[in-house]
Scaffold this active site. Structure first.
Site, PDB file in Angstrom:
ATOM      1  N   GLU A 102      -8.663  12.060  14.949  1.00  0.00           N
ATOM      2  CA  GLU A 102      -7.502  12.423  15.748  1.00  0.00           C
ATOM      3  C   GLU A 102      -7.396  13.946  15.715  1.00  0.00           C
ATOM      4  OE1 GLU A 102      -3.632  11.523  14.192  1.00  0.00           O
ATOM      5  OE2 GLU A 102      -2.665  11.788  16.146  1.00  0.00           O
ATOM      6  N   ARG A 327     -12.516   5.796   1.454  1.00  0.00           N
ATOM      7  CA  ARG A 327     -12.499   7.207   1.783  1.00  0.00           C
ATOM      8  C   ARG A 327     -12.895   8.004   0.540  1.00  0.00           C
ATOM      9  NH1 ARG A 327      -7.102   7.528   3.613  1.00  0.00           N
ATOM     10  NH2 ARG A 327      -7.955   9.178   4.916  1.00  0.00           N
ATOM     11  N   LYS A 337      -4.001  15.223   4.800  1.00  0.00           N
ATOM     12  CA  LYS A 337      -3.649  16.166   5.857  1.00  0.00           C
ATOM     13  C   LYS A 337      -2.334  16.862   5.544  1.00  0.00           C
ATOM     14  CE  LYS A 337      -5.984  14.518   9.981  1.00  0.00           C
ATOM     15  NZ  LYS A 337      -5.954  13.635  11.144  1.00  0.00           N
TER      16      LYS A 337
END
Length: 631
Positions: A102, A327, A337
RNA sequence: UGCCCGAUGGUGUAAUGGUAGCACAACAGAUUCUGAAUCUGUUUGCCUAGGUUCGAGUCCUAGUCGGGCAACCA
């Protein structure tokens, strides 16, 4: 949720879009923009390089090597096993993967793992990997991020060829699919407020309640949905929901929202759309449209998989297989983030490309190579276990490469003057120095020697412990490539207690550092000639956090208290002449000190600024720390 | 709490019912004109309890611990 026996396509379309029009029953598709044609890349030429400051989109010379000594042929994982099996069984003739970021933030080392996985699999199995911007939320996404992502993926070393896509390219198709879902009685426009929505959904183990809108007639749903897109309603007034099962133990199946009104300009489609698809709706269909065979994502999407499958089955379209893996987490850093953004915006680091950050931009500016990052990604492996990978492994990967490729130079980071008492003042000798003992082809260079030199202040002790092999009064050491010298005297500043000048004598018979009589010294020091050395700014980077798992903090304690106050120490070093001439982005080893990178932005012609990439392994410092005898 | 997922040395991983191996880290030694590199060696492991089996890290059951989900984010 197991598949109903709806007839569904068993093979993926070979090209996106072209072979995959929306169901033919859909003709009232509004004024929606059309999705990309057969050559989407033509519509989206690669944007200019990110942040014009410097460029390093292709591998630099030292990084153009294969990942060193790591045998990828033996490395496999459960995802590659699945891929291999699907190829062998004939389920797929070719593999298509995708990396779907994204564009709402910068890529980091965790993304690199995913990039290497997806592009790596495509490469190894002769398939292709799409780069797709998952841009379905106009409120968060920006073109700046798109550009940084393209740049970063390219820098890591992968090529998406013509397969650059945007979920926003599919808005038209996705809208039509939503209409089709309504027609099939599998979606409805819901008038519940967000609060009501939450209350109706319920909290497990209790089942949810059905929305009063759930049995709205198809015609009314169609009308409302088109009016949502027409901009007649405020955000939050209506949403489009999939009609699944309000009693499902999986919350994602309790009639999830698939479209919402957002009156926000999108970075690519502008104001054409008033409704935007949710991730769950857009992602699976984008995968389907592109003919993705294996949709590889991280663990948190595991519970979304039933919804992924449901939507594609409900629409009777090709269904890729979603596979989840853990992850990446790395010790001594953070990868979320939110936290990264906080560090940047809070001024705790100097921007997204701060060399202490695990962002791709940061690693690149620090001086890591693409090959070392790829090697790291292979070594950490791919599993469903959510653990922490050791920062030391990344450090190993970069050392492993640079040991073979980086030229050696001498630089004194914390200089103290060394006077060679019996060496004639004004005399200069030039010695040959090996550029890289690991690579004879790298040749030699000349380094100047004189009566006044600089050495590291830590290389001298007045009262050496037994294990301290370096310079001390009466102790003999070698000055690399020059002479053997013996400590005689020193001057200490009474105020600071710091040694300001060291004296020694040299043995003329040891010219070039050789010992004709075969005697040994226990230590060889690096040095620079005071008359020839250039001052130079060197940035000594260390781990950003003191603690191995910075996020593991007690209730109420901020993880930022774990920041390492010494993560950046800037020093004025003295460097040998050959170093002063180093071009930007040059990687070198400072002998006995570490690997360094001439900063891409702050270096100037003849005046490089060096970033420490990583130290050399340092047995001595460990010894010194634990040994009581250390002065 | 309900559902989903996971658990092998300090860390990350391998094993596909048949001798628990690899890498990093750590430690010791050799070697060394980088206390680096290189070479050799060493320490440390199958979450627990049952069950299936000639045989279980692997299959089954239960438990324990850890992670995820409960945005009109992705």
């Amino acid at each position: 949720m197991e598949s109903p026996t709806l007839p569904s396509r068993s093979t993926p379309p070979t090209e996106p879009a072209a072979l995959h029009p929306p169901p033919s029953t859909l003709h009232h598709s509004t004024s929606a923009p059309t999705p990309p044609d057969a050559s989407p890349s033509a519509l989206h030429p690669l944007p200019p390089r990110h942040r014009g400051g410097y460029e390093e989109c292709s591998d630099s010379p030292t990084s153009d090597l294969r990942p060193p000594t790591f045998d990828s042929s033996t490395a496999t994982d459960f995802i590659r096993e699945i891929v291999k099996a699907d190829l062998q069984s004939g389920k797929h003739a070719a593999i298509v993967t995708r990396f779907p970021p994204e564009p709402n933030g910068y890529l980091h080392i965790g993304h690199a793992k995913s990039i290497c996985l997806n592009f790596g699999i495509a490469q190894e199995f002769g398939g292709r990997c799409h780069l797709r911007m998952d841009d379905t939320n106009p409120a968060k996404e920006e073109q700046e991020y798109v550009e940084s992502i393209l740049n970063d993926v390219r820098w890591i070393g992968f090529d998406w060829g013509p397969h650059l896509y945007y979920a926003s390219d599919y808005y038209g198709q996705l809208y039509d699919y939503a209409v089709e879902l309504i027609r099939r009685g599998k979606a409805y426009v819901c008038s519940l407020t967000p609060d009501e929505f939450k209350a109706y959904r319920g909290a497990p183990p209790a089942p949810g309640r059905e929305s009063p809108s759930r049995n709205r007639p198809v015609a009314e749903n169609l009308d409302l949905f088109s009016r949502m897109q027409a901009g007649e309603f405020d955000e939050g007034r209506y949403v489009l929901r999939a009609r699944i099962d309000m009693a499902s133990p999986n919350l994602h199946l309790r009639d999830p929202v698939i479209y919402r009104v957002k009156k926000e300009a999108h970075h690519r489609t502008g104001n054409q759309w008033r409704v935007y698809p949710m991730y769950d709706f857009a992602h699976c269909l984008s995968d389907s449209i592109e003919g993705i065979t294996h949709s590889i994502c991280t663990l948190e999407f595991e519970v979304h998989r039933p919804l992924y499958d449901w939507i594609l089955e409900a629409l009777d379209v090709y269904r890729p297989r979603q596979i989840e893996f853990a992850r990446l987490n790395v010790t001594y850093t953070v990868l979320s983030k939110r936290k990264l953004l906080e560090l940047v915006q809070g001024g705790l680091v100097r921007g997204w490309d701060d060399p202490r950050l695990p962002t791709i931009a940061g690693l690149r500016r620090r001086g890591l190579t693409p090959a070392s990052i790829r090697a790291f990604a292979r070594r950490v492996g791919v599993t469903k276990f959510d653990g922490y990978s050791d920062l030391a492994l990344l450090e190993f990967c970069i050392r492993e490469e640079l040991n073979k490729t980086a030229p050696r130079r001498m630089a004194v980071l914390d200089p103290v003057k060394l006077i060679v008492e019996n060496y004639p003042a004004g005399q200069v000798e030039w010695f040959d120095a090996v550029n890289n003992p690991e690579d004879p082809a790298a040749g030699t260079r000349r380094v100047p020697f004189g009566r006044e030199l600089f050495i590291e202040s830590e290389d001298f002790q007045e009262h050496p412990s037994k294990k301290f092999f370096r310079l001390a009064p009466g102790q003999e050491v070698r000055l690399r490539y020059a002479y053997l010298v013996r400590g005689t005297d020193f001057i200490r500043d009474p105020a600071s207690g710091r040694v300001t000048e060291i004296h020694c004598t040299y043995d003329p018979d040891t010219r070039g550092g050789n010992t004709p009589d075969g005697r040994k010294v226990k230590s060889t020091l690096h040095w620079v000639s005071a008359a020839h050395a250039k001052p130079c700014e060197v940035r000594l980077y260390d781990r950003l956090f003191k603690s191995e798992h910075p996020e593991d903090v007690p209730e109420g304690v901020d993880y930022k208290t774990n920041l390492n106050p010494d993560s950046l120490i800037t020093v004025q070093a003295r460097i040998e002449p050959a170093l002063a001439a180093a071009a930007r982005e040059t990687r070198v080893q400072f002998e006995r000190k570490g690997y360094f990178f001439a900063d891409p932005l702050d270096s100037r012609e003849g005046a490089p600024v060096f970033n420490r990439i990583v130290t050399l392994k340092d047995t001595w410092s460990k010894l010194a720390k634990t040994s009581a005898g250390h002065a």
